[in-house]
Design a protein around this motif. Structure first.
Motif, short mmCIF file in Angstrom:
data_model
loop_
_atom_site.label_atom_id
_atom_site.label_comp_id
_atom_site.label_asym_id
_atom_site.label_seq_id
_atom_site.Cartn_x
_atom_site.Cartn_y
_atom_site.Cartn_z
N ILE A 94 -0.46 -10.33 -3.79
CA ILE A 94 -0.94 -8.94 -3.76
C ILE A 94 -1.72 -8.75 -2.46
O ILE A 94 -2.42 -9.67 -2.02
CB ILE A 94 -1.74 -8.61 -5.03
CG1 ILE A 94 -2.02 -7.13 -5.15
CG2 ILE A 94 -3.01 -9.42 -5.15
CD1 ILE A 94 -2.38 -6.70 -6.56
N VAL A 95 -1.51 -7.60 -1.83
CA VAL A 95 -2.23 -7.34 -0.57
C VAL A 95 -2.87 -5.96 -0.62
O VAL A 95 -2.39 -5.05 -1.31
CB VAL A 95 -1.29 -7.39 0.67
CG1 VAL A 95 -0.51 -8.68 0.73
CG2 VAL A 95 -0.38 -6.21 0.74
N LEU A 96 -3.97 -5.84 0.12
CA LEU A 96 -4.61 -4.54 0.33
C LEU A 96 -4.62 -4.26 1.83
O LEU A 96 -5.10 -5.08 2.61
CB LEU A 96 -6.04 -4.54 -0.22
CG LEU A 96 -6.72 -3.16 -0.24
CD1 LEU A 96 -6.04 -2.21 -1.22
CD2 LEU A 96 -8.19 -3.28 -0.59
N LEU A 97 -4.01 -3.12 2.19
CA LEU A 97 -3.99 -2.71 3.59
C LEU A 97 -5.01 -1.59 3.80
O LEU A 97 -5.26 -0.80 2.89
CB LEU A 97 -2.60 -2.19 4.00
CG LEU A 97 -1.41 -3.13 3.83
CD1 LEU A 97 -0.15 -2.46 4.36
CD2 LEU A 97 -1.65 -4.46 4.53
N GLU A 98 -5.57 -1.56 5.01
CA GLU A 98 -6.57 -0.56 5.36
C GLU A 98 -6.08 0.17 6.61
O GLU A 98 -5.61 -0.48 7.55
CB GLU A 98 -7.88 -1.31 5.64
CG GLU A 98 -9.07 -0.45 5.87
CD GLU A 98 -10.32 -1.30 6.19
OE1 GLU A 98 -10.27 -2.54 6.08
OE2 GLU A 98 -11.32 -0.69 6.58
N GLU A 99 -6.20 1.49 6.60
CA GLU A 99 -5.74 2.27 7.75
C GLU A 99 -6.58 1.92 8.99
O GLU A 99 -7.80 1.79 8.88
CB GLU A 99 -5.87 3.76 7.44
CG GLU A 99 -4.98 4.63 8.31
CD GLU A 99 -4.89 6.07 7.81
OE1 GLU A 99 -5.69 6.45 6.93
OE2 GLU A 99 -4.02 6.79 8.30
N ILE A 100 -5.90 1.75 10.12
CA ILE A 100 -6.60 1.48 11.37
C ILE A 100 -7.22 2.79 11.86
O ILE A 100 -6.51 3.81 11.94
CB ILE A 100 -5.63 0.89 12.44
CG1 ILE A 100 -5.03 -0.43 11.95
CG2 ILE A 100 -6.35 0.70 13.78
CD1 ILE A 100 -3.84 -0.91 12.77
N GLU A 101 -8.51 2.77 12.12
CA GLU A 101 -9.20 4.00 12.54
C GLU A 101 -8.80 4.42 13.94
O GLU A 101 -8.51 3.59 14.79
CB GLU A 101 -10.72 3.82 12.44
CG GLU A 101 -11.21 3.83 11.00
CD GLU A 101 -12.61 3.27 10.87
OE1 GLU A 101 -13.44 3.62 11.73
OE2 GLU A 101 -12.87 2.52 9.93
#
Ligand code: ZN
Length: 160
Positions: free
Chosen positions: A152-159
Motif C-alpha cells: 500500500i502506498v500514499l502519494l502526496e501532491e508536489i507543491e
C-alpha cells in the motif's frame, strides 16, 4: 492532496530460479518463476503506485508477452513507474508492504531490502516499511509453493 494505492502479486516458488525481492538476491534453494526476474515485491509496489494515480496496472505498462521484458530487472520497471508518478505531479509519502512467505525466513534480509528500495525510490528508510509473515503452513504459500506480497502506498501532491 493525497492519493492512496494498493497492490498485490504472487509468483510460484520453483527450483533453478533466483529469489529476488526488492532487487536483493536472496540465498535460497528455490526462486520465483516469471517472465521477468519475478521480483514479486517490486511488482506489488508498482501496482500500488500505478493504482494510486489510476494509471492501470503492471501488465498494461509492461506486458508479460513482450520479449523486451524477458528476464528483466524489475527495479528498472519500478524506476520507470516512479518517473510516471513524478510526471503526474506526485511524490511518495510512504509505502507499507507485507511479504507472505513460508520459506526462506526473510527477517534477516528486510533491512537490506528496505535500504535498496529507499535508494531506488529516492525516499528515506522510514518511508518504506516491509514486514514478513509465514502462512502458518496453510495453503500453497504455507507449503512453500509461492510467495505473495501486499503493498500500500500514499502519494502526496508536489507543491508548486
Ligand atoms: Zn509479478
Amino acid at each position: 492532496m493525497y492519493r492512496i494505492g494498493q497492490g498485490f502479486d504472487i509468483h510460484q516458488l520453483v527450483e533453478e530460479r533466483d529469489l529476488i525481492l526488492g532487487g536483493v538476491n536472496i540465498e535460497h534453494n528455490k526462486g520465483l518463476l516469471g517472465h521477468s526476474d519475478a521480483d514479486v515485491l517490486c511488482h506489488a509496489i508498482i501496482d500500488a503506485l500505478l493504482g494510486a494515480l489510476a494509471l492501470g496496472d503492471i501488465g498494461l505498462h509492461f506486458p508479460d508477452n513482450d520479449p523486451k521484458y524477458y528476464g528483466c530487472d524489475s527495479t528498472q520497471l519500478l524506476k520507470e513507474v516512479l518517473y510516471l508518478i513524478i510526471k503526474g505531479g506526485y511524490k511518495i509519502n510512504n509505502i507499507d508492504c507485507t511479504i507472505k512467505a513460508q520459506t526462506p525466513k526473510l527477517q534477516p534480509f528486510l533491512i537490506e531490502i528496505r535500504s535498496n528500495l529507499s535508494r531506488i525510490l529516492n525516499i528515506n528508510l522510514n518511508q518504506i516499511s516491509i514486514k514478513a509473515k509465514t502462512m502458518e503452513t496453510l495453503g500453497p504459500i504455507g507449503e512453500s509453493k509461492a510467495i505473495a506480497v501486499d503493498a500500500i502506498v500514499l502519494l502526496e501532491e508536489i507543491e508548486g
